[in-house]
Design a protein around this motif. Structure first.
Motif, PDB file in Angstrom:
ATOM      1  N   THR A   1      -5.132   6.382   8.874  1.00  0.00           N
ATOM      2  CA  THR A   1      -5.701   5.488   7.538  1.00  0.00           C
ATOM      3  C   THR A   1      -7.076   4.987   7.821  1.00  0.00           C
ATOM      4  O   THR A   1      -7.065   5.047   9.317  1.00  0.00           O
ATOM      5  CB  THR A   1      -5.252   4.267   7.424  1.00  0.00           C
ATOM      6  OG1 THR A   1      -5.412   3.309   6.466  1.00  0.00           O
ATOM      7  CG2 THR A   1      -4.639   3.308   9.135  1.00  0.00           C
ATOM      8  N   ARG A   2      -7.641   4.887   6.230  1.00  0.00           N
ATOM      9  CA  ARG A   2      -9.498   3.940   6.614  1.00  0.00           C
ATOM     10  C   ARG A   2      -8.773   2.835   7.151  1.00  0.00           C
ATOM     11  O   ARG A   2     -10.027   1.383   6.912  1.00  0.00           O
ATOM     12  CB  ARG A   2      -9.878   4.158   5.999  1.00  0.00           C
ATOM     13  CG  ARG A   2     -10.714   5.635   6.267  1.00  0.00           C
ATOM     14  CD  ARG A   2     -11.426   6.174   5.109  1.00  0.00           C
ATOM     15  NE  ARG A   2     -11.146   7.240   4.712  1.00  0.00           N
ATOM     16  CZ  ARG A   2     -12.043   8.202   5.225  1.00  0.00           C
ATOM     17  NH1 ARG A   2     -13.137   8.214   5.803  1.00  0.00           N
ATOM     18  NH2 ARG A   2     -11.927  10.076   4.657  1.00  0.00           N
ATOM     19  N   TYR A   3      -7.761   1.979   7.224  1.00  0.00           N
ATOM     20  CA  TYR A   3      -7.548   0.664   6.988  1.00  0.00           C
ATOM     21  C   TYR A   3      -7.704  -0.331   7.551  1.00  0.00           C
ATOM     22  O   TYR A   3      -7.828  -0.503   8.718  1.00  0.00           O
ATOM     23  CB  TYR A   3      -6.309   0.026   6.395  1.00  0.00           C
ATOM     24  CG  TYR A   3      -5.546  -0.816   6.046  1.00  0.00           C
ATOM     25  CD1 TYR A   3      -5.985  -1.410   5.263  1.00  0.00           C
ATOM     26  CD2 TYR A   3      -5.129  -1.542   6.848  1.00  0.00           C
ATOM     27  CE1 TYR A   3      -5.549  -3.061   4.380  1.00  0.00           C
ATOM     28  CE2 TYR A   3      -4.565  -2.801   6.979  1.00  0.00           C
ATOM     29  CZ  TYR A   3      -4.863  -3.697   5.637  1.00  0.00           C
ATOM     30  OH  TYR A   3      -4.580  -4.980   4.891  1.00  0.00           O
TER      31      TYR A   3
ATOM     32  N   GLU B   1       0.874  -1.368   0.272  1.00  0.00           N
ATOM     33  CA  GLU B   1       0.033  -0.048   0.087  1.00  0.00           C
ATOM     34  C   GLU B   1       0.328   1.281  -0.438  1.00  0.00           C
ATOM     35  O   GLU B   1       1.659   1.130   0.744  1.00  0.00           O
ATOM     36  CB  GLU B   1      -0.552   0.121   1.580  1.00  0.00           C
ATOM     37  CG  GLU B   1      -2.067  -1.136   1.077  1.00  0.00           C
ATOM     38  CD  GLU B   1      -3.466  -0.124   0.138  1.00  0.00           C
ATOM     39  OE1 GLU B   1      -3.765   0.882   0.458  1.00  0.00           O
ATOM     40  OE2 GLU B   1      -3.790  -1.032  -0.957  1.00  0.00           O
TER      41      GLU B   1
ATOM     42  N   LYS C   1      -8.776   9.018  10.976  1.00  0.00           N
ATOM     43  CA  LYS C   1      -8.474   8.728  10.089  1.00  0.00           C
ATOM     44  C   LYS C   1      -7.758   9.998   8.889  1.00  0.00           C
ATOM     45  O   LYS C   1      -7.790  10.858   9.367  1.00  0.00           O
ATOM     46  CB  LYS C   1     -10.239   9.328  10.126  1.00  0.00           C
ATOM     47  CG  LYS C   1     -11.312   8.443  10.569  1.00  0.00           C
ATOM     48  CD  LYS C   1     -12.239   8.014   9.544  1.00  0.00           C
ATOM     49  CE  LYS C   1     -12.866   6.552   9.744  1.00  0.00           C
ATOM     50  NZ  LYS C   1     -13.892   7.140  11.131  1.00  0.00           N
ATOM     51  N   ALA C   2      -7.169   9.643   7.983  1.00  0.00           N
ATOM     52  CA  ALA C   2      -6.738  10.443   7.533  1.00  0.00           C
ATOM     53  C   ALA C   2      -6.964  11.986   7.146  1.00  0.00           C
ATOM     54  O   ALA C   2      -5.895  12.812   7.101  1.00  0.00           O
ATOM     55  CB  ALA C   2      -6.602   9.970   6.143  1.00  0.00           C
TER      56      ALA C   2
ATOM     57  N   ALA D   1      -4.580   7.679  -9.045  1.00  0.00           N
ATOM     58  CA  ALA D   1      -4.381   6.641  -7.748  1.00  0.00           C
ATOM     59  C   ALA D   1      -3.090   7.008  -6.649  1.00  0.00           C
ATOM     60  O   ALA D   1      -2.182   6.726  -7.878  1.00  0.00           O
ATOM     61  CB  ALA D   1      -4.813   5.260  -7.149  1.00  0.00           C
TER      62      ALA D   1
ATOM     63  N   HIS E   1      -4.548  12.881   0.330  1.00  0.00           N
ATOM     64  CA  HIS E   1      -5.047  12.218  -0.362  1.00  0.00           C
ATOM     65  C   HIS E   1      -4.544  10.292  -0.408  1.00  0.00           C
ATOM     66  O   HIS E   1      -5.263   9.603  -0.622  1.00  0.00           O
ATOM     67  CB  HIS E   1      -5.327  12.491  -1.941  1.00  0.00           C
ATOM     68  CG  HIS E   1      -4.457  12.165  -3.050  1.00  0.00           C
ATOM     69  ND1 HIS E   1      -3.182  13.501  -2.985  1.00  0.00           N
ATOM     70  CD2 HIS E   1      -3.873  11.859  -3.444  1.00  0.00           C
ATOM     71  CE1 HIS E   1      -2.435  12.788  -3.280  1.00  0.00           C
ATOM     72  NE2 HIS E   1      -2.779  12.303  -3.511  1.00  0.00           N
ATOM     73  N   TRP E   2      -3.953  10.723   0.436  1.00  0.00           N
ATOM     74  CA  TRP E   2      -2.784   9.244   0.629  1.00  0.00           C
ATOM     75  C   TRP E   2      -3.402   8.442   1.415  1.00  0.00           C
ATOM     76  O   TRP E   2      -3.715   8.898   2.730  1.00  0.00           O
ATOM     77  CB  TRP E   2      -1.005   8.991   0.606  1.00  0.00           C
ATOM     78  CG  TRP E   2      -0.491   9.636  -0.416  1.00  0.00           C
ATOM     79  CD1 TRP E   2      -0.539  10.538  -1.828  1.00  0.00           C
ATOM     80  CD2 TRP E   2       1.080   8.501  -0.833  1.00  0.00           C
ATOM     81  NE1 TRP E   2      -0.184  10.194  -2.626  1.00  0.00           N
ATOM     82  CE2 TRP E   2       1.205   8.928  -2.026  1.00  0.00           C
ATOM     83  CE3 TRP E   2       1.643   7.835  -0.360  1.00  0.00           C
ATOM     84  CZ2 TRP E   2       2.197   8.995  -2.297  1.00  0.00           C
ATOM     85  CZ3 TRP E   2       3.036   7.576  -0.985  1.00  0.00           C
ATOM     86  CH2 TRP E   2       2.795   8.547  -1.908  1.00  0.00           C
ATOM     87  N   PRO E   3      -3.531   7.034   1.006  1.00  0.00           N
ATOM     88  CA  PRO E   3      -4.583   6.332   2.098  1.00  0.00           C
ATOM     89  C   PRO E   3      -4.188   6.089   3.438  1.00  0.00           C
ATOM     90  O   PRO E   3      -4.266   6.017   4.730  1.00  0.00           O
ATOM     91  CB  PRO E   3      -5.003   5.430   1.551  1.00  0.00           C
ATOM     92  CG  PRO E   3      -3.245   4.592   0.202  1.00  0.00           C
ATOM     93  CD  PRO E   3      -2.681   6.355  -0.457  1.00  0.00           C
ATOM     94  N   HIS E   4      -2.798   6.132   3.586  1.00  0.00           N
ATOM     95  CA  HIS E   4      -1.602   5.958   5.104  1.00  0.00           C
ATOM     96  C   HIS E   4      -0.865   6.362   5.244  1.00  0.00           C
ATOM     97  O   HIS E   4       0.106   7.053   3.917  1.00  0.00           O
ATOM     98  CB  HIS E   4      -1.539   4.224   4.537  1.00  0.00           C
ATOM     99  CG  HIS E   4      -1.914   3.274   3.919  1.00  0.00           C
ATOM    100  ND1 HIS E   4      -3.539   2.912   4.528  1.00  0.00           N
ATOM    101  CD2 HIS E   4      -1.880   2.732   3.127  1.00  0.00           C
ATOM    102  CE1 HIS E   4      -3.616   2.231   3.886  1.00  0.00           C
ATOM    103  NE2 HIS E   4      -3.335   2.254   2.915  1.00  0.00           N
TER     104      HIS E   4
END
Lengths: 224, 591
Positions: free
Chosen positions: B390-392, B279, B375-376, B331, B350-353
């Motif tokens: 992260t939302r993971y 990721e 949450k990011a 992405a 905008h990065w997920p982690h």
């Protein structure tokens, strides 16, 4: 039997034969006109002296003036320093005193000093009298000998003499058990010192005998 | 006993690799048995380092390359520019004093391939330590001091080692020895250091090396692919006698992952999953030293698996890949970036982690832990609190035991080295639990020995079928070796889409096909070929000859793994077969 690591550095003017002495000692070779050393060269050689094994880690420094400021890196942590001059060049002998002063001021406190007058095979070109150098060495408590890397006179003997003169390893060292043994041996060596290093020419030599006087300044500081 | 001539001397020239390369050059004519093959100056040097650079801050030009040593080394303008920008801290927080960090850049294409020594190293070292032809590492030592003699009153300069070897621990140590000497004594000291490195023995996996550098000797072991990973105790006896003038490095490449993750320890397992499945991760901190340690620790987490995407321990807005990596039209790429410039808080929003690491000051003390995953969107600026944004949702349930153990260790003031070893071992076991079922499945794809026929081509590995594999996970999956519960299947599915899986699979495929080639070569060398050709057409015989020649050339390229006897048997077979052909054809075949 324990193995003792001995860091030793060679210092002295450019062209006096430091690398040649090391090459003779490590490989028993000689080559005319070696290229000059950059910075320093590193080599190791293990020898047995009086039933003790010594692994010499030899830092053969460059004699050129531009590297002069780097010297502290090499004598830092050294157990011994060999200061080399060329018996056919008076100026190189005068430079020895500069090195001795620097080592006495900034070098490790228990460093064993050795002065080597190299190229003693070139008798007709001699500019430095053996006696003068010997007296100076005695005065400062250094091992002294005249060497020839070319004919190999006194080269191995020089390192053997250093091995015999090394003070016992530091008591705070972590290798207590091993060192216990070597301590005793080194004490024996000290009582022999007069004979190993101070007595007459070493076997098979024609030239300068290997001399070492008791360290006048620091010799007494060895723990007994 | 006093006669010096009676003293034995042991000469170690040939025995233990003590022999320096300069001397080797001198005696090369008559002493061909010396270990090193290096003949040209700088050959040994380039086994370790590409070049050393000095980067300075010029009031007119900004960062500028002041010196590249050795002088004949060429870098492209783009490489130089990247090195210049990455060799200085990028953030406003003035790094007064000395700062150490490293970076990784792309090598410009069109360079020569890996050297022989490097290919050999790559063959035998752990896969995760392989050097790749496409990247350089730069190990930086930056100094900033007040200096009234300079306009603006500051001295700012970096010494950088550029290398392809990912030996992070070693080069961090080496640059910390070289750079201060350079700042004191100038160019001759850099010359001396490079000359020392030019005497180093080659990095041969499995060897314990003594590396002289500026009056001291670093001792370090190069890991080997065949090393036992768990329960291996390196023999300490050989290092025992070398105390006074040696520094023994515990590892060539490992960083202290415990300290790196100290402020985010509860999330370690989540991070392991993110790294495993490739990721995009960004690490934000105020100092490049911190981002480097953290990014390197992330990449190390999945060892012995190789992290196959790009990673940049320290990444700046001037980097030539800046646009490519920060674009919002696609992405985020599956890379790990370490950044210090507050500008990135917005650019990479905008990065997920996102991992935010606070100041590293409190190492050794009891860590302040941020237990909650955030949450990011909560991350607006670089001043946000340390933590993982992260939302993971993890596939595996968190292993609370390891956390408890580490927390207790911290309370008891257990040494960092021990904490590090515990965490490292935990992650290794986790990775191995994950990989063992894959390795087992891969082994089942091997063709059977009896299907290897000398008269047909070598059999190929059967294709990887992820569904078949996942079926096997139900009864012989990671649950056999790991107590961790959770949705292993979904984790595998994500892993199959990652570059890490691809890299692992290709590596295994290559190894297996090589193995099959060798088995096939052996079968061919043992077969009764003269009987087989007795009733064959000339064209079939020529075909066989070409096949054998192919095999022999394969054997030449892989001489270290192919049995010499099989090769000479096959050679003999070839000669015998050629002799059965008509004379004119024989001469054609021989050319």
């Amino acid at each position: 039997m324990s193995m003792r690591d001995v860091k030793v550095c060679l210092l002295g003017e450019s062209g006096v034969g430091k690398s040649s002495i090391v090459m003779r000692f490590v490989a028993d070779k000689f080559k005319q006109a070696l290229e000059s050393t950059i910075g320093a060269s590193f080599m190791t050689k293990t020898i047995l002296v009086d039933e003790n094994t010594y692994k010499f880690q030899i830092w053969d420094t460059a004699g050129q003036e531009k590297y002069r400021a780097l010297a502290p890196m090499y004598y830092r942590g050294s157990s011994a320093a060999i200061i080399v001059y060329d018996v056919t060049r008076e100026a190189s002998f005068l430079a020895v005193k500069g090195w001795v002063n620097e080592l006495q001021r900034h070098g490790p406190s228990r460093i064993v000093l050795a002065i080597a007058g190299n190229k003693c095979d070139l008798e007709d070109l001699r500019e430095v009298r053996e006696k003068d150098a010997q007296e100076y060495a005695k005065e400062i408590g250094a091992i002294f000998c005249e060497t020839s890397a070319m004919t190999s006179v006194n080269v191995a003997e020089l390192f053997q003499a250093i091995a015999r003169l090394l003070p016992p390893e530091d008591a705070t060292d972590s290798l207590d058990q091993q060192r216990g043994g070597s301590n005793i041996k080194l004490r024996n060596n000290r009582s022999n010192r007069g004979r190993c290093c101070g007595g007459g020419p070493a076997a098979g030599d024609d030239g300068g005998g290997l001399q070492a006087s008791r360290r006048s300044q620091r010799g007494t500081s060895y723990p007994s | 006993m006093d006669d010096p001539s009676q003293n034995q001397t042991h000469n170690h020239i040939n025995g233990n690799g003590d022999w320096p390369h300069t001397m080797n050059q001198i005696f090369n004519e008559d002493e061909s048995h010396f270990k090193s093959n290096a003949i040209l100056p700088w050959d040994q040097f380039s086994n370790w380092i590409h070049c050393a650079c000095v980067v300075t801050f010029d009031l007119e030009l900004g960062q500028a390359m002041e010196l590249i040593y050795p002088g004949h080394i060429k870098l492209t303008d783009k490489e130089k520019m990247n090195i210049c920008y990455l060799s200085f801290p990028d953030s406003n927080s003035g790094c007064m004093g000395d700062t150490q960090f490293h970076f990784r850049i792309r090598q410009c294409p069109g360079k020569r391939p890996l050297s022989r020594s490097h290919s050999q190293y790559n063959k035998d070292c752990p896969v995760s330590l392989q050097l790749d032809d496409a990247h350089y590492y730069g190990f930086v030592y930056f100094r900033q001091t007040k200096d009234r003699t300079v306009r603006r009153g500051y001295f700012q300069k970096s010494v950088v080692l550029i290398t392809k070897l990912p030996c992070v621990a070693l080069f961090n140590q080496v640059i910390s020895i070289i750079a201060p000497e350079y700042f004191d004594n100038g160019e001759p000291s850099l010359e001396a250091a490079c000359h020392d490195i030019d005497q180093w023995p080659s990095p041969v996996p499995g060897d314990t090396l003594n590396l002289p550098i500026m009056g001291t000797v670093l001792q370090v072991r190069v890991p080997c692919r065949s090393d036992k990973l768990i329960g291996s105790v390196q023999s300490k006896s050989e290092t025992l006698h070398s105390l006074p003038v040696h520094t023994v490095l515990p590892s060539l490449h490992e960083v202290d992952i415990y300290s790196a993750f100290l402020s985010i320890l509860p999330h370690v397992q989540l991070l392991w999953e993110l790294v495993l499945i490739g990721e995009p991760i960004v690490v934000m901190a105020s100092s490049p030293t911190t981002t480097c340690l953290t990014v390197q620790a992330l990449v190390n987490m999945i060892a012995p698996l190789k992290f196959c995407s790009d990673f940049r321990p320290y990444f700046t807005i001037h980097d030539s890949e800046f646009k490519e990596y920060t674009t919002k039209t696609q992405a985020p790429p599956p890379v790990i970036l370490g950044v210090t410039n507050p500008f990135f808080a917005k650019t990479l929003q905008h990065w997920p982690h996102i991992i935010r690491i606070g100041d590293m000051g409190s190492i050794g003390g009891s860590p302040k832990l941020s237990n909650k995953v955030k949450k990011a969107a909560a991350l607006k600026t670089l001043d946000s609190n340390p933590g993982v944004y992260t939302r993971y949702k993890s596939f595996l349930t968190k292993d609370k035991m390891i956390l408890k153990r580490l927390m207790k260790g911290a309370q008891l003031k257990r040494p960092v080295e021990a904490q590090n070893a515990i965490l490292r071992r935990h992650l290794l076991e986790l990775t191995q639990s994950f990989m063992i079922p894959l390795e087992r499945y891969m082994a089942s794809l091997m063709p059977l020995q009896r299907n290897i026929s000398p008269y047909k081509g070598p059999p190929k590995l059967r294709p990887f079928d992820s569904e078949k594999f996942l079926e096997s996970v139900e009864h012989s999956g990671p649950q056999l070796t790991s107590g961790i519960k959770g949705d292993w299947e979904s984790l595998y599915r994500r892993f199959f889409r990652s570059p890490n899986f691809e890299g692992w699979y290709h590596q295994r495929q290559r190894e297996v096909n090589q193995k099959l080639q060798i088995l096939h070569l052996e079968a061919l060398s043992n077969a009764n070929l003269s009987e087989w050709i007795a009733d064959k057409e000339e064209v079939e015989i020529v075909d066989l000859i070409l096949k054998i020649k192919d095999k022999l050339s394969f054997a030449m390229h892989h001489h270290h793994i192919v049995g010499k006897e099989s090769v000479s048997r096959l050679q003999k077979q070839l000669e015998d077969i050629v002799l059965t052909l008509p004379h004119d054809l024989q001469s054609v075949i021989k050319t």
